[in-house]
Design a protein around this motif. Structure first.
Motif, PDB file in Angstrom:
ATOM      1  N   UNK A 178       0.938  -1.384   0.052  1.00  0.00           N
ATOM      2  CA  UNK A 178      -0.084   0.026  -0.036  1.00  0.00           C
ATOM      3  C   UNK A 178       0.929   1.305   0.074  1.00  0.00           C
ATOM      4  N   UNK A 179       1.881   1.354   0.769  1.00  0.00           N
ATOM      5  CA  UNK A 179       2.770   2.483   0.694  1.00  0.00           C
ATOM      6  C   UNK A 179       3.592   2.685  -0.531  1.00  0.00           C
ATOM      7  N   UNK A 180       3.890   1.490  -1.204  1.00  0.00           N
ATOM      8  CA  UNK A 180       4.598   1.805  -2.373  1.00  0.00           C
ATOM      9  C   UNK A 180       3.647   2.219  -3.611  1.00  0.00           C
ATOM     10  N   UNK A 181       2.433   1.732  -3.720  1.00  0.00           N
ATOM     11  CA  UNK A 181       1.431   2.437  -4.323  1.00  0.00           C
ATOM     12  C   UNK A 181       1.112   3.784  -4.226  1.00  0.00           C
ATOM     13  N   UNK A 182       1.325   4.355  -2.827  1.00  0.00           N
ATOM     14  CA  UNK A 182       1.042   5.655  -2.399  1.00  0.00           C
ATOM     15  C   UNK A 182       2.109   6.599  -3.018  1.00  0.00           C
ATOM     16  N   UNK A 183       3.128   5.907  -3.134  1.00  0.00           N
ATOM     17  CA  UNK A 183       4.303   6.578  -3.440  1.00  0.00           C
ATOM     18  C   UNK A 183       4.860   6.889  -5.142  1.00  0.00           C
ATOM     19  N   UNK A 184       4.168   6.219  -6.009  1.00  0.00           N
ATOM     20  CA  UNK A 184       4.111   6.107  -7.265  1.00  0.00           C
ATOM     21  C   UNK A 184       3.953   7.526  -7.897  1.00  0.00           C
ATOM     22  N   UNK A 185       4.510   7.744  -8.764  1.00  0.00           N
ATOM     23  CA  UNK A 185       4.360   9.349  -9.345  1.00  0.00           C
ATOM     24  C   UNK A 185       2.813   9.426  -9.720  1.00  0.00           C
ATOM     25  N   UNK A 186       1.989   8.560 -10.496  1.00  0.00           N
ATOM     26  CA  UNK A 186       0.618   8.968 -10.572  1.00  0.00           C
ATOM     27  C   UNK A 186      -0.178   9.094  -9.471  1.00  0.00           C
ATOM     28  N   UNK A 187       0.166   8.283  -8.367  1.00  0.00           N
ATOM     29  CA  UNK A 187      -0.560   8.624  -7.010  1.00  0.00           C
ATOM     30  C   UNK A 187      -0.110   9.837  -6.578  1.00  0.00           C
ATOM     31  N   UNK A 188       1.121  10.279  -6.533  1.00  0.00           N
ATOM     32  CA  UNK A 188       1.595  11.628  -6.119  1.00  0.00           C
ATOM     33  C   UNK A 188       0.845  12.559  -6.691  1.00  0.00           C
ATOM     34  N   UNK A 189       0.872  12.667  -7.992  1.00  0.00           N
ATOM     35  CA  UNK A 189       0.024  13.754  -8.748  1.00  0.00           C
ATOM     36  C   UNK A 189      -1.192  13.768  -8.559  1.00  0.00           C
ATOM     37  N   UNK A 190      -2.188  12.693  -8.157  1.00  0.00           N
ATOM     38  CA  UNK A 190      -3.455  12.466  -7.950  1.00  0.00           C
ATOM     39  C   UNK A 190      -3.341  13.140  -6.324  1.00  0.00           C
ATOM     40  N   UNK A 191      -2.674  12.969  -5.604  1.00  0.00           N
ATOM     41  CA  UNK A 191      -2.752  13.544  -4.093  1.00  0.00           C
ATOM     42  C   UNK A 191      -2.678  15.050  -4.287  1.00  0.00           C
ATOM     43  N   UNK A 192      -1.440  15.325  -4.918  1.00  0.00           N
ATOM     44  CA  UNK A 192      -1.106  16.830  -5.156  1.00  0.00           C
ATOM     45  C   UNK A 192      -2.397  17.652  -5.988  1.00  0.00           C
ATOM     46  N   UNK A 193      -2.925  17.027  -6.743  1.00  0.00           N
ATOM     47  CA  UNK A 193      -4.181  17.529  -7.300  1.00  0.00           C
ATOM     48  C   UNK A 193      -5.228  17.696  -6.491  1.00  0.00           C
ATOM     49  N   UNK A 194      -5.554  16.753  -5.612  1.00  0.00           N
ATOM     50  CA  UNK A 194      -6.620  16.713  -4.812  1.00  0.00           C
ATOM     51  C   UNK A 194      -6.536  17.610  -3.793  1.00  0.00           C
ATOM     52  N   UNK A 195      -5.168  17.978  -3.257  1.00  0.00           N
ATOM     53  CA  UNK A 195      -4.723  18.991  -2.256  1.00  0.00           C
ATOM     54  C   UNK A 195      -5.068  20.381  -2.775  1.00  0.00           C
ATOM     55  N   UNK A 196      -4.616  20.528  -3.980  1.00  0.00           N
ATOM     56  CA  UNK A 196      -4.876  21.968  -4.702  1.00  0.00           C
ATOM     57  C   UNK A 196      -6.150  22.144  -4.780  1.00  0.00           C
TER      58      UNK A 196
END
Length: 115
Positions: A24-42
């Motif tokens: 789960x932690x590795x899936x959270x740290x993929x570039x796609x997941x990080x981009x989605x998290x940043x977009x949601x936070x924005x």
């Protein structure tokens, strides 16, 4: 025998739990997941900023009405009307005839000219 079975089962369960946690932690740290998290936070930050701006505007309107009442200023029911936007025309002032003895009619704007 039961003791070994218990510890074997506990070890297997801990291994499965640790493996799923790491995956789960590795899936959270993929570039796609990080981009989605940043977009949601924005997007969340944008919504919070919009709510803040609306609150500030409502407070401004309320305070303006309070000040208007305190100063005895009457505002029309539709609210204050803004003046029409003025357009500045690029019109040069009329030039006076050249007279070399009249200092008002001749001014040099050339910064490289020797004085």
């Amino acid at each position: 025998m039961f003791r070994r079975t218990f510890w074997f089962t506990a070890g297997a369960a801990a291994g499965v739990w640790a493996t799923t946690k790491v995956n789960r932690k590795l899936k959270q740290l993929t570039p796609e997941s990080l981009a989605a998290q940043a977009a949601n936070k924005a997007i969340d930050a944008g919504h919070k900023l919009k709510d803040f701006a609306l609150d500030v505007r409502a407070g401004m309107v309320q305070r303006e009405s309070e000040l208007g009442e305190a100063l005895g200023l009457a505002t029309p029911p539709g609210g204050p009307e803004l003046p029409a936007q003025r357009r500045l025309a690029a019109v040069e002032p009329p030039r006076r005839p050249f007279d070399k003895h009249d200092k008002r009619s001749y001014t040099s704007h050339d910064r490289n000219e020797d004085h």
